[in-house]
Motif scaffolding. Structure first.
Motif, PDB file in Angstrom:
ATOM      1  N   LEU A   1       0.704  -1.316   0.198  1.00  0.00           N
ATOM      2  CA  LEU A   1       0.122   0.071  -0.011  1.00  0.00           C
ATOM      3  C   LEU A   1       0.772   1.229  -0.114  1.00  0.00           C
ATOM      4  O   LEU A   1       0.564   2.446  -0.334  1.00  0.00           O
TER       5      LEU A   1
ATOM      6  N   TYR B   1     -11.345   7.320   0.455  1.00  0.00           N
ATOM      7  CA  TYR B   1     -10.713   6.652  -0.631  1.00  0.00           C
ATOM      8  C   TYR B   1     -10.536   5.251   0.361  1.00  0.00           C
ATOM      9  O   TYR B   1      -9.836   5.329   1.337  1.00  0.00           O
TER      10      TYR B   1
ATOM     11  N   PRO C   1       1.573   3.312  -3.654  1.00  0.00           N
ATOM     12  CA  PRO C   1       0.313   3.808  -4.121  1.00  0.00           C
ATOM     13  C   PRO C   1      -0.372   4.911  -3.151  1.00  0.00           C
ATOM     14  O   PRO C   1      -0.343   6.000  -3.826  1.00  0.00           O
ATOM     15  N   LEU C   2      -0.149   4.767  -2.014  1.00  0.00           N
ATOM     16  CA  LEU C   2      -0.524   5.820  -1.005  1.00  0.00           C
ATOM     17  C   LEU C   2       0.334   7.162  -1.391  1.00  0.00           C
ATOM     18  O   LEU C   2      -0.362   8.439  -1.416  1.00  0.00           O
TER      19      LEU C   2
ATOM     20  N   ALA D   1      -5.062  -2.860  -7.084  1.00  0.00           N
ATOM     21  CA  ALA D   1      -3.963  -2.402  -6.277  1.00  0.00           C
ATOM     22  C   ALA D   1      -3.721  -0.861  -6.315  1.00  0.00           C
ATOM     23  O   ALA D   1      -2.572  -0.485  -6.658  1.00  0.00           O
ATOM     24  N   GLY D   2      -4.855  -0.282  -5.675  1.00  0.00           N
ATOM     25  CA  GLY D   2      -4.747   1.046  -5.729  1.00  0.00           C
ATOM     26  C   GLY D   2      -5.791   1.794  -4.881  1.00  0.00           C
ATOM     27  O   GLY D   2      -6.908   0.869  -4.573  1.00  0.00           O
TER      28      GLY D   2
ATOM     29  N   THR E   1      -2.784   1.822   6.372  1.00  0.00           N
ATOM     30  CA  THR E   1      -1.981   1.031   5.952  1.00  0.00           C
ATOM     31  C   THR E   1      -1.903  -0.274   6.806  1.00  0.00           C
ATOM     32  O   THR E   1      -0.931  -1.335   6.258  1.00  0.00           O
TER      33      THR E   1
ATOM     34  N   ALA F   1       2.019   7.955  -3.709  1.00  0.00           N
ATOM     35  CA  ALA F   1       1.888   8.667  -5.034  1.00  0.00           C
ATOM     36  C   ALA F   1       0.611   9.389  -4.929  1.00  0.00           C
ATOM     37  O   ALA F   1       0.477  10.677  -5.554  1.00  0.00           O
ATOM     38  N   LEU F   2      -0.622   8.592  -4.649  1.00  0.00           N
ATOM     39  CA  LEU F   2      -1.839   9.391  -4.619  1.00  0.00           C
ATOM     40  C   LEU F   2      -1.836  10.652  -3.502  1.00  0.00           C
ATOM     41  O   LEU F   2      -2.572  11.637  -4.141  1.00  0.00           O
TER      42      LEU F   2
ATOM     43  N   TRP G   1      -8.744   0.920  -0.453  1.00  0.00           N
ATOM     44  CA  TRP G   1      -8.142   0.050  -1.097  1.00  0.00           C
ATOM     45  C   TRP G   1      -8.566  -0.744  -1.883  1.00  0.00           C
ATOM     46  O   TRP G   1      -9.656  -1.608  -1.343  1.00  0.00           O
TER      47      TRP G   1
END
Ligand SMILES: [Fe+2]
Ligand SMILES: [Fe+2]
Length: 272
Positions: A19, A242, A22-23, A249-250, A216, A25-26, A244
């Protein structure tokens, strides 16, 4: 309008490593004005866990308002638990246990509710209540006022009083007097947004209470990993959740709730 990312219950030591990237980056794409982390950065308050949490925070946008949770106090090392309970937290995460972010639209104040004696439960003391009152009084009107704690001041009625932070009623009276708008918390690994009117009958006042799930940790207690994004305007807040998506996978947007303030009362509004 301000954008606030609300993460909670990271629990480094028990995270799902898939996680993290992706977390991160978001969070950058969301371009928040402030990132809030409402406690439980580690699983067992070990140095390696705090270092991993520190590295994660360093990958997130700033400014950041972070408060400790009960898991950030050592449980088994009794000497450390009582003599230097937040030593590692202060060394690796944040030395300031009363952090604040203030601009011309929002004021975000953190309160430490983690305690050595009531390990799992949290508490606010009168000195903390007085400090926040003085700080908010000094700001004057005009900003959306946000309080961040690990332990919640309010929850849906099916959660018992024991899940709430100790001295919550005294703190709520101060929040009403100071016109606090929004309470952000974690601890239960369960997402929720609603107002405080059902539990606290304070004439002409109801704050908006927002819980974040665990962002996470593998201890989701039946709920997928999640976090909140709050869009904060004058008298209007949208809470986006948001979550998971195992297949994709995002993290994806799974819901949004809108709230408005009339007088001192926050209540649900239809989405614009
Ligand atoms: Fe937690
Ligand atoms: Fe907790």
């Amino acid at each position: 309008m301000r954008t606030l990312i609300h993460l909670s219950d990271l629990h480094f030591g028990r995270v799902d490593p898939a996680l993290i990237a992706p977390l991160t980056a978001l969070a950058a794409r969301l371009a928040p004005d402030v990132v809030v982390v409402s406690g439980d950065l580690t699983q067992r308050a070990r140095s390696a866990e705090f270092r991993a949490a520190r590295a994660f925070l360093d990958g997130l946008p700033g400014p950041q308002i972070v408060v400790p949770g009960n898991h950030d106090v050592p449980l088994y090392n009794v000497a450390a638990r009582f003599l230097t309970p937040l030593h590692k937290y202060r060394r690796h995460v944040c030395d300031d246990l009363s952090p604040e972010y203030i601009d011309d639209e929002i004021a975000v104040l953190g309160i430490n509710t983690a305690r050595s004696l009531t390990f799992k439960d949290g508490r606010v003391n009168h000195a903390q209540i007085d400090r926040v009152r003085a700080r908010l009084d000094g700001l004057g009107p005009g900003r959306t006022k946000v309080i961040v704690t690990h332990h919640p001041f309010d929850l849906p009625q099916h959660f018992g009083e024991s899940k709430l932070v100790d001295r919550a009623p005294a703190a709520m009276d101060m929040f009403a007097a100071c016109g606090v708008d929004l309470l952000l918390a974690g601890h239960l690994h369960a997402s929720h947004a609603g107002n405080t009117a059902a539990r606290y009958q304070i004439g002409g006042y109801a704050a908006l209470m927002v819980q974040a799930g665990t962002a996470t940790s593998t201890r989701g207690r039946g709920e997928s990993n999640s976090f909140n994004v709050l869009r904060i305007g004058a008298g209007h807040i949208v809470v986006e959740r948001y979550s998971w998506d195992e297949g994709g996978a995002g993290f994806g947007l799974v819901g949004a709730e809108s709230f408005g303030r009339e007088g001192g009362v926050w209540a649900g509004h239809p989405l614009p």
